[in-house]
Motif scaffolding. Structure first.
Motif, mmCIF file in Angstrom:
data_model
loop_
_atom_site.group_PDB
_atom_site.id
_atom_site.type_symbol
_atom_site.label_atom_id
_atom_site.label_comp_id
_atom_site.label_asym_id
_atom_site.label_seq_id
_atom_site.Cartn_x
_atom_site.Cartn_y
_atom_site.Cartn_z
ATOM 1 N N GLY A 52 0.783 -1.218 0.000
ATOM 2 C CA GLY A 52 0.000 0.000 0.000
ATOM 3 C C GLY A 52 0.820 1.276 0.000
ATOM 4 N N ASN A 53 2.128 1.169 -0.178
ATOM 5 C CA ASN A 53 2.984 2.355 -0.235
ATOM 6 C C ASN A 53 2.902 2.963 -1.630
ATOM 7 O OD1 ASN A 53 4.183 2.146 2.437
ATOM 8 N ND2 ASN A 53 5.157 0.302 1.629
ATOM 9 N N THR A 54 2.448 4.215 -1.686
ATOM 10 C CA THR A 54 2.353 4.903 -2.965
ATOM 11 C C THR A 54 3.716 5.446 -3.371
ATOM 12 O OG1 THR A 54 1.857 7.022 -1.925
ATOM 13 C CG2 THR A 54 -0.033 5.609 -2.524
ATOM 14 N N LEU A 55 3.776 5.916 -4.610
ATOM 15 C CA LEU A 55 4.997 6.561 -5.088
ATOM 16 C C LEU A 55 5.364 7.728 -4.177
ATOM 17 C CD1 LEU A 55 4.067 6.602 -8.885
ATOM 18 C CD2 LEU A 55 5.739 5.076 -7.787
ATOM 19 N N LEU A 56 4.354 8.509 -3.770
ATOM 20 C CA LEU A 56 4.607 9.645 -2.895
ATOM 21 C C LEU A 56 5.113 9.181 -1.535
ATOM 22 C CD1 LEU A 56 2.757 12.929 -2.675
ATOM 23 C CD2 LEU A 56 3.150 11.681 -0.567
ATOM 24 N N MET A 57 4.543 8.130 -0.989
ATOM 25 C CA MET A 57 5.001 7.591 0.297
ATOM 26 C C MET A 57 6.471 7.192 0.206
ATOM 27 S SD MET A 57 4.542 6.492 3.493
ATOM 28 C CE MET A 57 2.934 5.922 4.005
ATOM 29 N N LEU A 58 6.836 6.497 -0.862
ATOM 30 C CA LEU A 58 8.225 6.064 -1.018
ATOM 31 C C LEU A 58 9.159 7.260 -1.167
ATOM 32 C CD1 LEU A 58 7.638 3.008 -3.355
ATOM 33 C CD2 LEU A 58 8.229 2.957 -0.920
ATOM 34 N N ALA A 59 8.742 8.265 -1.933
ATOM 35 C CA ALA A 59 9.560 9.465 -2.105
ATOM 36 C C ALA A 59 9.718 10.190 -0.770
ATOM 37 C CB ALA A 59 8.929 10.382 -3.147
ATOM 38 N N ALA A 60 8.643 10.290 -0.003
ATOM 39 C CA ALA A 60 8.690 10.972 1.292
ATOM 40 C C ALA A 60 9.605 10.225 2.259
ATOM 41 C CB ALA A 60 7.283 11.098 1.868
ATOM 42 N N TYR A 61 9.431 8.933 2.350
ATOM 43 C CA TYR A 61 10.182 8.120 3.300
ATOM 44 C C TYR A 61 11.674 8.130 2.986
ATOM 45 C CZ TYR A 61 10.919 4.270 6.581
ATOM 46 O OH TYR A 61 11.327 3.500 7.640
ATOM 47 N N HIS A 62 12.003 8.261 1.710
ATOM 48 C CA HIS A 62 13.409 8.246 1.301
ATOM 49 C C HIS A 62 13.998 9.648 1.150
ATOM 50 C CE1 HIS A 62 13.872 3.927 0.944
ATOM 51 N NE2 HIS A 62 12.619 3.912 0.533
ATOM 52 N N GLY A 63 13.241 10.670 1.571
ATOM 53 C CA GLY A 63 13.800 12.006 1.676
ATOM 54 C C GLY A 63 13.930 12.800 0.395
ATOM 55 N N HIS A 64 12.917 12.766 -0.454
ATOM 56 C CA HIS A 64 12.976 13.460 -1.742
ATOM 57 C C HIS A 64 11.871 14.518 -1.853
ATOM 58 C CE1 HIS A 64 15.963 10.542 -2.788
ATOM 59 N NE2 HIS A 64 15.100 9.549 -2.647
ATOM 60 N N PRO A 65 12.088 15.708 -1.255
ATOM 61 C CA PRO A 65 11.032 16.722 -1.259
ATOM 62 C C PRO A 65 10.638 17.201 -2.653
ATOM 63 C CG PRO A 65 13.102 17.650 -0.473
ATOM 64 C CD PRO A 65 13.290 16.164 -0.580
ATOM 65 N N ASP A 66 11.581 17.296 -3.578
ATOM 66 C CA ASP A 66 11.230 17.755 -4.928
ATOM 67 C C ASP A 66 10.279 16.780 -5.604
ATOM 68 O OD1 ASP A 66 12.826 20.001 -4.603
ATOM 69 O OD2 ASP A 66 14.555 19.093 -5.595
ATOM 70 N N LEU A 67 10.520 15.497 -5.436
ATOM 71 C CA LEU A 67 9.635 14.499 -6.029
ATOM 72 C C LEU A 67 8.280 14.498 -5.327
ATOM 73 C CD1 LEU A 67 8.954 12.273 -7.971
ATOM 74 C CD2 LEU A 67 10.235 10.675 -6.529
ATOM 75 N N VAL A 68 8.284 14.638 -4.005
ATOM 76 C CA VAL A 68 7.016 14.727 -3.272
ATOM 77 C C VAL A 68 6.185 15.875 -3.840
ATOM 78 C CG1 VAL A 68 5.995 15.297 -1.019
ATOM 79 C CG2 VAL A 68 7.865 13.624 -1.171
ATOM 80 N N ARG A 69 6.819 17.024 -4.043
ATOM 81 C CA ARG A 69 6.119 18.201 -4.576
ATOM 82 C C ARG A 69 5.570 17.920 -5.975
ATOM 83 N NH1 ARG A 69 9.963 21.266 -3.940
ATOM 84 N NH2 ARG A 69 9.425 21.958 -1.858
ATOM 85 N N GLU A 70 6.403 17.333 -6.835
ATOM 86 C CA GLU A 70 5.967 17.041 -8.212
ATOM 87 C C GLU A 70 4.781 16.080 -8.233
ATOM 88 O OE1 GLU A 70 6.875 18.507 -11.047
ATOM 89 O OE2 GLU A 70 8.132 19.807 -9.825
ATOM 90 N N LEU A 71 4.820 15.057 -7.411
ATOM 91 C CA LEU A 71 3.716 14.092 -7.371
ATOM 92 C C LEU A 71 2.448 14.739 -6.811
ATOM 93 C CD1 LEU A 71 5.679 10.934 -6.192
ATOM 94 C CD2 LEU A 71 4.649 11.297 -8.452
ATOM 95 N N ALA A 72 2.597 15.525 -5.754
ATOM 96 C CA ALA A 72 1.429 16.203 -5.165
ATOM 97 C C ALA A 72 0.799 17.144 -6.183
ATOM 98 C CB ALA A 72 1.841 16.951 -3.908
ATOM 99 N N ARG A 73 1.610 17.843 -6.917
ATOM 100 C CA ARG A 73 1.079 18.787 -7.906
ATOM 101 C C ARG A 73 0.422 18.074 -9.081
ATOM 102 N NH1 ARG A 73 5.746 23.431 -7.413
ATOM 103 N NH2 ARG A 73 5.041 24.126 -5.374
ATOM 104 N N ARG A 74 0.720 16.809 -9.235
ATOM 105 C CA ARG A 74 0.080 16.008 -10.288
ATOM 106 C C ARG A 74 -1.129 15.243 -9.749
ATOM 107 N NH1 ARG A 74 5.011 17.106 -11.964
ATOM 108 N NH2 ARG A 74 5.464 17.112 -14.203
#
Length: 142
Positions: A52-74
């Motif tokens: 149940g870990n989404t792409l955003l969850m994995l990006a967040a957990y692994h410390g990637h704020p730019d990717l978190v932002r890009e996914l949230a904006r999409r």
């Protein structure tokens, strides 16, 4: 007439499974430009692994704020819980990813989503500075 049960769904093709694994790897590695291109081309923004870990969850957990932002904006759901009831924000607090926490809060993540919530996680680890105080009933900090 008796109703016949629907046949089980076909398993996904191996190339689909391989692509999903590649997308999860891109999320873990913080490859924002590449992963955003896949999402823009039609990959599900809330694609989740078997836990149940989404792409955003994995990006967040692994410390990637730019990717978190890009996914949230999409359109990624910043509060989507994994199968253990954990939110991306709580995962980022747990890992001490200050910039990811700030990004998720900027993108509207709920500090009280999940169990334990990000707010509870911050308190457990003495990092109440990461998550704002819970406003009381009159909008004042409790």
């Amino acid at each position: 007439m008796s109703a016949h049960p629907a046949p089980p769904p076909e398993p996904p093709a191996q190339e689909t499974v391989d692509l999903a694994h590649a997308l999860f790897d891109l999320a873990r590695a913080g490859r924002a430009e590449q992963l955003a291109a896949y999402v823009d081309a039609g990959a599900p923004v809330d694609l989740a692994d078997p836990a149940g870990n989404t792409l955003l969850m994995l990006a967040a957990y692994h410390g990637h704020p730019d990717l978190v932002r890009e996914l949230a904006r999409r359109g990624a759901d910043v509060d989507r819980l994994n199968d253990r009831g954990q939110s991306p924000l709580a995962g980022a607090v747990f890992k001490g990813e200050d910039e990811v926490v700030a990004t998720l809060l900027d993108e509207g993540a709920d500090p009280d989503a999940g169990v334990p919530s990000a707010r509870q996680t911050a308190q457990m680890f003495g990092r109440s500075d990461l998550v704002p105080a819970d406003p009381g009933p009159a909008g004042e900090p409790s």
